[in-house]
Design an enzyme around this catalytic site. Structure first.
Site, short mmCIF file in Angstrom:
data_model
loop_
_atom_site.label_atom_id
_atom_site.label_comp_id
_atom_site.label_asym_id
_atom_site.label_seq_id
_atom_site.Cartn_x
_atom_site.Cartn_y
_atom_site.Cartn_z
N HIS A 161 -23.46 30.23 1.18
CA HIS A 161 -23.19 31.41 0.36
C HIS A 161 -22.42 32.49 1.12
CE1 HIS A 161 -25.82 30.36 -3.14
NE2 HIS A 161 -26.31 29.54 -2.24
N ASP A 364 -17.39 39.02 3.16
CA ASP A 364 -18.37 38.63 2.15
C ASP A 364 -18.02 37.25 1.62
OD1 ASP A 364 -20.66 39.02 0.63
OD2 ASP A 364 -20.05 41.03 0.01
#
Length: 473
Positions: A161, A364
């Site tokens: 992730h 991110d």
């Protein structure tokens, strides 16, 4: 939701945390809940740390779910070494391009390896021949490797992730020589973006035991495996409905004053200080007679016992206080900083009310706040998304206003442009963003990953030399 296995096997999901209570609301946990409900599977996660540890799994079903839930135990020392240590003081900063924040301590990797090995043994004890195993995130990079060592031949996929570091950055990992073997143990190693795929491939190319075919499939020790991007989505319909029906708290803003919003965990990867300082740069150039905008930053504490997180909290508080001290008036506070959890439905309503969202991380994997903001907006009068080039979401949401959070002047320009953008341009940009968010939602993501995992090639029994013509130059 997808048919997870053509052979009608179960789906076994491994993640660090398990959802508690009834049906999870939105996001990844909702998608996994749906996939497991369809497959009749098992969800495995960590129990709260304690003093004793069992070698297997503990079933915690309360009759609320159509699948089994199991936990594995962690001692307090393992929580310190496996979770706070190697996972979040080594892998997290390294994978977020902050090798300067690595805190490598003797014994932490041994704890990480021991937990991964024990979890693998527990899974090996319950897995059936047709089951599919789906591992989530950086806490369990070694589990597939340990499962293969135990003789488990099931299909195994991992979804990462968070971002993947570059070849130069990964050299800071003491166990870098082991990493290609960990990756190759999966049939499918999934990441968020195409640039993450490129970064993984660069690491694999250095390993002399790895070779890549023309279609991007890798071979290591006669095992075929794939590295592919799967940009995660959200439950767009559910979030849009939550935003539409939410009760918005009274914000006491000046009449017709615009609202900017940021919602993040308090983490050094999120660019929170850069964001507030860019807002301050905008205020410095703002026409004093114009409407007074308010920037609401919600940033609940994350991993507050880690020194780097304590430091970013102090920096953020100083930056917010400094800007308010310069620009605040008796009836206007430019920056409102909330350092606690706010319920999801309230957040959804705030997104819908906001005129601008600042989603500007320094690194991110994806950043689902960007997609939630888009889903929450009224298509007839939408707000503007300002998005960092360093968010994984930028590959899908290019219709946002894109910024470099390190370039304070250009960032301030983007804030001014967002606050003055006319309705026609706002609607045009939002329509493009909305199409992606709703077309490529969390169900789409789950379907894509599991379909690819179930169709992935398994092994190669021939002579690698015979494949040289297929290898790219």
């Amino acid at each position: 939701m997808p048919d997870t296995d053509a052979a009608d096997g179960r789906l076994i999901v491994l993640s660090n945390r398990l959802p508690k209570g009834g049906i999870p609301a939105g996001g990844l946990v909702f998608a996994l809940h749906e996939a497991l409900s369809d497959a009749g599977g098992i969800w495995i996660g960590a129990a709260d740390p304690g003093t004793d540890v069992k070698s297997g799994l503990t079933r915690i079903d309360d009759g609320t779910q159509p699948y089994e839930r199991h936990t594995f135990d962690l001692t307090e020392r393992e929580h310190e070494g496996f979770y706070l240590g190697y996972s979040n003081a080594v892998l997290w900063p390294l994978f977020h391009h902050r090798s300067d924040l690595l805190h490598i301590r003797e014994g932490d990797f041994a704890s990480y390896a021991a937990v991964n090995a024990r979890v693998a043994r527990a899974i090996a004890g319950i897995v059936e021949p047709d089951d599919v195993i789906w591992i989530h995130d950086y806490h369990f990079l070694m589990v597939a490797h340990e499962l293969r060592a135990l003789g488990v031949q099931n299909r195994i996929g991992l979804f990462l992730h968070i971002p993947f570091p570059s070849q130069n950055e990964i050299m800071a990992l003491p166990q870098v020589a082991l990493l290609p073997g960990w990756i190759a143990a999966h049939d499918l190693f999934g990441v968020q973006t195409t640039r993450d795929v490129a970064a993984v491939n660069e690491v694999l190319k250095v390993d002399k035991r790895c070779q890549v075919l023309a279609d991007g499939t890798w071979i290591r020790d006669s095992r075929l495996f794939q590295v592919r991007s799967f940009p995660i989505g959200i439950d767009a319909d559910g979030f849009a409905e939550a935003a539409r029906t939410a009760t918005i708290p009274r914000l006491t803003l000046q009449k017709h004053a615009p609202l900017l919003i940021g919602v993040d965990r308090l983490d050094y990867s999120k660019g929170l200080v850069h964001r507030i300082e860019a807002f301050g740069a905008y205020l410095e150039r703002r026409d004093p007679g114009s409407l007074a905008p308010t920037f609401l930053q919600i940033a609940p504490t994350s991993r507050g016992d880690v020194a780097a997180y304590q430091e970013i909290r102090e920096e953020l508080e100083r930056a917010a206080g400094h800007i308010n001290g310069i620009y605040a008036e008796l009836d206007w506070t430019p920056v409102r900083y909330v350092n606690r959890h706010i319920d999801r439905d309230v957040i959804a309503g705030l997104y819908r009310r906001a005129d601008v969202a600042l989603v500007t991380p320094l690194a991110d994997g994806m950043n689902l706040v960007a997609k939630e903001f888009v889903a929450a907006q009224d298509p007839e009068d939408p707000g503007v998304l300002i998005l960092s080039h360093f968010a994984g979401a930028v590959e899908q949401l290019s219709a946002a206003l894109l910024v470099n959070p390190f370039d304070q002047s250009s960032f301030a320009d983007a804030i001014e442009r967002a606050l003055t953008m006319d309705l026609e341009e706002r609607k045009e940009r939002h329509a493009a963003l909305r199409k992606n968010v709703f077309d490529e939602d969390i169900a789409w993501w789950t379907q894509c990953f599991l379909d690819r995992l179930n169709g992935a090639p398994r092994s190669f029994e021939g002579d690698l030399k015979s494949l040289r013509d297929e290898l790219p130059a």
